[in-house]
Design an enzyme around this catalytic site. Sequence first.
Site, mmCIF file in Angstrom:
data_model
loop_
_atom_site.group_PDB
_atom_site.id
_atom_site.type_symbol
_atom_site.label_atom_id
_atom_site.label_comp_id
_atom_site.label_asym_id
_atom_site.label_seq_id
_atom_site.Cartn_x
_atom_site.Cartn_y
_atom_site.Cartn_z
ATOM 1 N N ARG A 20 -66.132 -94.640 26.603
ATOM 2 C CA ARG A 20 -66.996 -93.638 27.246
ATOM 3 C C ARG A 20 -66.998 -93.821 28.763
ATOM 4 N NH1 ARG A 20 -72.314 -94.313 28.886
ATOM 5 N NH2 ARG A 20 -73.677 -92.488 28.837
ATOM 6 N N ARG A 24 -65.663 -91.166 31.591
ATOM 7 C CA ARG A 24 -66.607 -90.611 32.571
ATOM 8 C C ARG A 24 -66.271 -91.047 34.004
ATOM 9 N NH1 ARG A 24 -72.208 -89.574 29.228
ATOM 10 N NH2 ARG A 24 -71.162 -88.110 27.851
ATOM 11 N N ILE A 131 -64.541 -110.384 20.027
ATOM 12 C CA ILE A 131 -65.774 -111.165 19.806
ATOM 13 C C ILE A 131 -65.554 -112.645 20.101
ATOM 14 C CG2 ILE A 131 -66.659 -109.554 18.066
ATOM 15 C CD1 ILE A 131 -65.938 -111.759 15.944
ATOM 16 N N ASP A 132 -64.288 -113.063 20.226
ATOM 17 C CA ASP A 132 -63.989 -114.502 20.291
ATOM 18 C C ASP A 132 -64.331 -115.175 21.623
ATOM 19 O OD1 ASP A 132 -63.002 -113.966 17.816
ATOM 20 O OD2 ASP A 132 -60.944 -114.552 18.219
ATOM 21 N N GLY A 190 -80.488 -123.171 17.144
ATOM 22 C CA GLY A 190 -81.044 -124.519 16.978
ATOM 23 C C GLY A 190 -80.346 -125.290 15.864
ATOM 24 N N GLU A 192 -78.009 -128.064 13.998
ATOM 25 C CA GLU A 192 -77.883 -129.507 14.234
ATOM 26 C C GLU A 192 -76.456 -129.968 14.486
ATOM 27 O OE1 GLU A 192 -79.711 -128.069 11.935
ATOM 28 O OE2 GLU A 192 -81.741 -128.762 12.379
ATOM 29 N N LYS A 218 -85.765 -135.009 9.100
ATOM 30 C CA LYS A 218 -85.272 -133.617 9.083
ATOM 31 C C LYS A 218 -85.008 -133.213 7.650
ATOM 32 C CE LYS A 218 -82.955 -132.834 13.507
ATOM 33 N NZ LYS A 218 -83.334 -131.527 14.009
ATOM 34 N N GLU A 227 -63.940 -121.012 12.462
ATOM 35 C CA GLU A 227 -62.843 -120.888 11.484
ATOM 36 C C GLU A 227 -61.616 -121.715 11.896
ATOM 37 O OE1 GLU A 227 -61.092 -116.969 11.243
ATOM 38 O OE2 GLU A 227 -61.431 -116.609 13.369
ATOM 39 N N ARG A 251 -74.609 -125.812 0.863
ATOM 40 C CA ARG A 251 -74.092 -124.493 0.483
ATOM 41 C C ARG A 251 -73.232 -123.985 1.642
ATOM 42 N NH1 ARG A 251 -76.197 -125.922 -3.491
ATOM 43 N NH2 ARG A 251 -77.684 -124.833 -4.860
HETATM 44 O O1 F6P Z 1 -59.614 -111.728 17.244
HETATM 45 C C1 F6P Z 1 -60.747 -111.262 16.639
HETATM 46 C C2 F6P Z 1 -60.888 -111.801 15.233
HETATM 47 O O2 F6P Z 1 -62.054 -111.249 14.721
HETATM 48 C C3 F6P Z 1 -60.896 -113.315 15.123
HETATM 49 O O3 F6P Z 1 -62.147 -113.882 15.373
HETATM 50 C C4 F6P Z 1 -60.441 -113.519 13.707
HETATM 51 O O4 F6P Z 1 -59.836 -114.775 13.571
HETATM 52 C C5 F6P Z 1 -59.474 -112.414 13.491
HETATM 53 O O5 F6P Z 1 -59.811 -111.397 14.415
HETATM 54 C C6 F6P Z 1 -59.457 -111.863 12.101
HETATM 55 O O6 F6P Z 1 -58.450 -110.920 12.039
HETATM 56 P P1 F6P Z 1 -58.146 -110.001 10.780
HETATM 57 O O7 F6P Z 1 -59.224 -108.990 10.692
HETATM 58 O O8 F6P Z 1 -56.832 -109.403 11.102
HETATM 59 O O9 F6P Z 1 -58.148 -110.922 9.597
#
Ligand code: F6P
Length: 327
Positions: A20, A24, A131-132, A190, A192, A218, A227, A251
């Site tokens: 956007r 613009r 997002i990374d 927060g 740990e 705790k 990941e 978990r």
């Molecule tokens: O690069 C953005 C991202 O969301 C990473 O955080 C993640 O490892 C990857 O893309 C996952 O990619 P895909 O959706 O292709 O599995």
Amino acid sequence: MKIGVLCSGGDAPGMNPCLRAIIRAAEKYNDNVVGIRRGYQGIFKEDFWGGVDRKIDPREVSGLTNKGGAFLNSSRCKEMYDEEGVKKAVQILEDHCFDALIPIGGNGTLSGARDIGKFWDGQIIGLPGTIDNDLLGTDYTIGFATAVQTGVDAVDKLRDTAGSHDMMFLVEVMGRHCGDLAAYIALAGGCEVVAIPETTTSIERIVADLRRFKALGKRSIIMIVAEGDSLGGSSEVMTALKEKGCPFEMRNVVLGHVQRGGSPCPADRVLATKLGCFAVDALHQGETGKMAGMVSGQFVLTPLDEVVQGHRRVAEEVEKLIDRMSI
Ligand code: F6P
């Protein structure tokens, strides 16, 4: 000026307000902004939003500020991985008389932009959308703040049930190369313990810490695992912790693609708008082959070559802060 804009790679909240802003901001110059659908794939398929010669009206992007996902759609495009593909993309851009390109995305997207720049005379200004928060050349990427918010919302909820049941939750968040998402979620939530790609996850050390936490009274523990941590994610970490005698019942929760969705938070909307406008202005100042970012509150342009040569790492003070808080 005819400017192509595309979103590529994993989508990120804020890509829409960025689109956007570009459309613009370009009004000032009477530019013709063309939306390229599904990232670089849209070049090969000649898939342009509403046509390749149609000028998008600023009214058409009304209401995009708060929309999650990628309005133009996104993809990872294998054709861009080899030189033949890149040259083909360049030919199509030339055939359609594009003057400039603004690709929004992460490292893969900006590598593609750098490669196009090797064979194309048009101008390119990339924008950091992932997002990374793993890109060099900017303190924050578009989408990071919203993903942190999403992670913290999940952690807050898990803390409730962890507290009720005296349990430990491992929460796996995205981040293959940079632990910023994990570290910021851990700090704000927060938590740990945190495991990030930049350091080796030591199960012995974590179990020793967990025993100390238990002795201190705790009763609930949240561990954030990126990941890309050295053991390969939260499931592997949980197995290893069990083997070494973790003193808490555990978990595992994998947040996965939930982190990529949702309405962009105000910080991402503002960053997307600032950078979108800055990119258009930069093109008109003759800039090319660079990524627009913000460092210490200032707009900066960093050569794409430099941006894609590595990944950002978690700032040392953030790591230290997490340690200091986990007592
Ligand atoms: O690069 C953005 C991202 O969301 C990473 O955080 C993640 O490892 C990857 O893309 C996952 O990619 P895909 O959706 O292709 O599995």
